[in-house]
Design a protein around this motif. Sequence first.
Motif, mmCIF file in Angstrom:
data_model
loop_
_atom_site.group_PDB
_atom_site.id
_atom_site.type_symbol
_atom_site.label_atom_id
_atom_site.label_comp_id
_atom_site.label_asym_id
_atom_site.label_seq_id
_atom_site.Cartn_x
_atom_site.Cartn_y
_atom_site.Cartn_z
ATOM 1 N N THR A 1 0.837 -1.204 0.000
ATOM 2 C CA THR A 1 0.000 0.000 0.000
ATOM 3 C C THR A 1 0.868 1.248 0.000
ATOM 4 O OG1 THR A 1 -1.719 -1.242 1.163
ATOM 5 C CG2 THR A 1 -1.914 1.158 1.179
ATOM 6 N N TRP A 2 1.919 1.257 0.798
ATOM 7 C CA TRP A 2 2.842 2.396 0.839
ATOM 8 C C TRP A 2 3.474 2.619 -0.535
ATOM 9 C CZ3 TRP A 2 4.123 6.375 3.882
ATOM 10 C CH2 TRP A 2 5.330 7.042 3.646
ATOM 11 N N ASP A 3 3.961 1.541 -1.141
ATOM 12 C CA ASP A 3 4.595 1.664 -2.458
ATOM 13 C C ASP A 3 3.595 2.169 -3.499
ATOM 14 O OD1 ASP A 3 6.985 0.800 -1.373
ATOM 15 O OD2 ASP A 3 6.795 -1.251 -2.132
ATOM 16 N N ALA A 4 2.374 1.665 -3.447
ATOM 17 C CA ALA A 4 1.344 2.123 -4.382
ATOM 18 C C ALA A 4 1.032 3.604 -4.152
ATOM 19 C CB ALA A 4 0.075 1.284 -4.241
ATOM 20 N N LEU A 5 0.936 4.019 -2.899
ATOM 21 C CA LEU A 5 0.661 5.419 -2.551
ATOM 22 C C LEU A 5 1.742 6.337 -3.095
ATOM 23 C CD1 LEU A 5 -0.719 7.714 -0.877
ATOM 24 C CD2 LEU A 5 0.709 6.956 1.054
ATOM 25 N N THR A 6 2.989 6.045 -2.780
ATOM 26 C CA THR A 6 4.071 6.949 -3.175
ATOM 27 C C THR A 6 4.295 6.938 -4.688
ATOM 28 O OG1 THR A 6 5.740 5.266 -2.640
ATOM 29 C CG2 THR A 6 5.177 6.875 -0.910
ATOM 30 N N THR A 7 4.130 5.789 -5.316
ATOM 31 C CA THR A 7 4.255 5.706 -6.772
ATOM 32 C C THR A 7 3.144 6.503 -7.446
ATOM 33 O OG1 THR A 7 5.326 3.548 -6.637
ATOM 34 C CG2 THR A 7 4.287 4.120 -8.745
ATOM 35 N N TRP A 8 1.913 6.365 -6.930
ATOM 36 C CA TRP A 8 0.767 7.082 -7.506
ATOM 37 C C TRP A 8 0.968 8.593 -7.408
ATOM 38 C CZ3 TRP A 8 -3.178 10.460 -6.563
ATOM 39 C CH2 TRP A 8 -4.275 10.406 -7.434
ATOM 40 N N ILE A 9 1.416 9.065 -6.244
ATOM 41 C CA ILE A 9 1.637 10.505 -6.057
ATOM 42 C C ILE A 9 2.749 11.000 -6.987
ATOM 43 C CG2 ILE A 9 2.425 12.295 -4.452
ATOM 44 C CD1 ILE A 9 1.015 10.648 -2.219
ATOM 45 N N ALA A 10 3.849 10.255 -7.072
ATOM 46 C CA ALA A 10 4.960 10.661 -7.946
ATOM 47 C C ALA A 10 4.521 10.701 -9.413
ATOM 48 C CB ALA A 10 6.143 9.714 -7.770
ATOM 49 N N ARG A 11 3.656 9.773 -9.811
ATOM 50 C CA ARG A 11 3.208 9.695 -11.207
ATOM 51 C C ARG A 11 2.173 10.770 -11.543
ATOM 52 N NH1 ARG A 11 -1.101 7.205 -13.137
ATOM 53 N NH2 ARG A 11 -1.361 5.888 -11.307
ATOM 54 N N THR A 12 1.215 11.000 -10.646
ATOM 55 C CA THR A 12 0.088 11.893 -10.948
ATOM 56 C C THR A 12 0.262 13.318 -10.444
ATOM 57 O OG1 THR A 12 -1.098 11.423 -8.897
ATOM 58 C CG2 THR A 12 -1.510 9.932 -10.790
ATOM 59 N N HIS A 13 1.186 13.524 -9.507
ATOM 60 C CA HIS A 13 1.350 14.837 -8.845
ATOM 61 C C HIS A 13 0.032 15.301 -8.234
ATOM 62 C CE1 HIS A 13 4.964 15.782 -11.669
ATOM 63 N NE2 HIS A 13 5.178 14.744 -10.888
ATOM 64 N N LEU A 14 -0.801 14.350 -7.833
ATOM 65 C CA LEU A 14 -2.109 14.631 -7.252
ATOM 66 C C LEU A 14 -2.974 15.471 -8.193
ATOM 67 C CD1 LEU A 14 -1.047 15.350 -3.570
ATOM 68 C CD2 LEU A 14 -2.131 13.275 -4.436
ATOM 69 N N GLY A 15 -2.700 15.381 -9.469
ATOM 70 C CA GLY A 15 -3.489 16.100 -10.468
ATOM 71 C C GLY A 15 -3.143 17.569 -10.620
ATOM 72 N N VAL A 16 -2.054 18.020 -9.992
ATOM 73 C CA VAL A 16 -1.660 19.433 -10.064
ATOM 74 C C VAL A 16 -0.491 19.578 -11.034
ATOM 75 C CG1 VAL A 16 -0.830 21.431 -8.767
ATOM 76 C CG2 VAL A 16 -2.382 19.793 -7.671
ATOM 77 N N SER A 17 -0.667 20.375 -12.058
ATOM 78 C CA SER A 17 0.399 20.619 -13.030
ATOM 79 C C SER A 17 1.240 21.812 -12.597
ATOM 80 C CB SER A 17 -0.202 20.894 -14.401
ATOM 81 O OG SER A 17 -0.854 22.149 -14.392
ATOM 82 N N SER A 18 2.440 21.903 -13.144
ATOM 83 C CA SER A 18 3.296 23.063 -12.876
ATOM 84 C C SER A 18 2.619 24.343 -13.366
ATOM 85 C CB SER A 18 4.653 22.903 -13.568
ATOM 86 O OG SER A 18 5.363 21.850 -12.991
ATOM 87 N N GLY A 19 1.904 24.248 -14.486
ATOM 88 C CA GLY A 19 1.198 25.418 -15.014
ATOM 89 C C GLY A 19 0.130 25.922 -14.055
ATOM 90 N N PHE A 20 -0.664 25.006 -13.509
ATOM 91 C CA PHE A 20 -1.689 25.413 -12.553
ATOM 92 C C PHE A 20 -1.035 25.965 -11.288
ATOM 93 C CE2 PHE A 20 -4.542 24.652 -8.959
ATOM 94 C CZ PHE A 20 -5.648 25.371 -9.382
ATOM 95 N N ALA A 21 0.042 25.309 -10.826
ATOM 96 C CA ALA A 21 0.747 25.789 -9.634
ATOM 97 C C ALA A 21 1.245 27.211 -9.852
ATOM 98 C CB ALA A 21 1.903 24.851 -9.297
#
Length: 159
Positions: A27-47
């Motif tokens: 679960t931890w590996d899935a969590l951290t991989t998902w966050i690294a891959r998706t950036h929680l849906g926040v793009s650099s442009g939106f940021a």
Amino acid sequence: MEPTDPTSGLPFIDEHQVRVVAPAPNTWDALTTWIARTHLGVSSGFAHLVDAEPRSVTGTLPQQGSTIPGFAVAESVRGKRLTLVGRHRFSHYALTFSLADHPDGTLLIARSHASFLKMPGALYRGLVIGSGGHRVLVRRMLRDIGRSAESRGTARAPV
């Protein structure tokens, strides 16, 4: 000296959880991989548009101090807890993921804290929290992470 709570001073928004039929390390590996891959849906442009800090990817998740657009890792306890913090012109916020043992695997919990700044922040809160959008997105995120954790290690060995 005790470590400070990264959510200190931020009002509680909500908590969501999902039961994951997988051990905590998966679960931890899935969590951290998902966050690294998706950036929680926040793009650099939106940021950049909302003047978020941080604005870019630095370091390696889930190491403390690493960042993705809109979030920095404030706390990382492998297999137990990951706290992300950030700010932008409308809000200061924290998102904490906790993992707890469950008889069928792992309970994955997401807790949100945020303060909203002045009138624009109140309008933003209404748009994000009041609309129910935040709840929908967090629940979807937890389900996706749970599915990913459950699929790890389930591939059959060749016969």
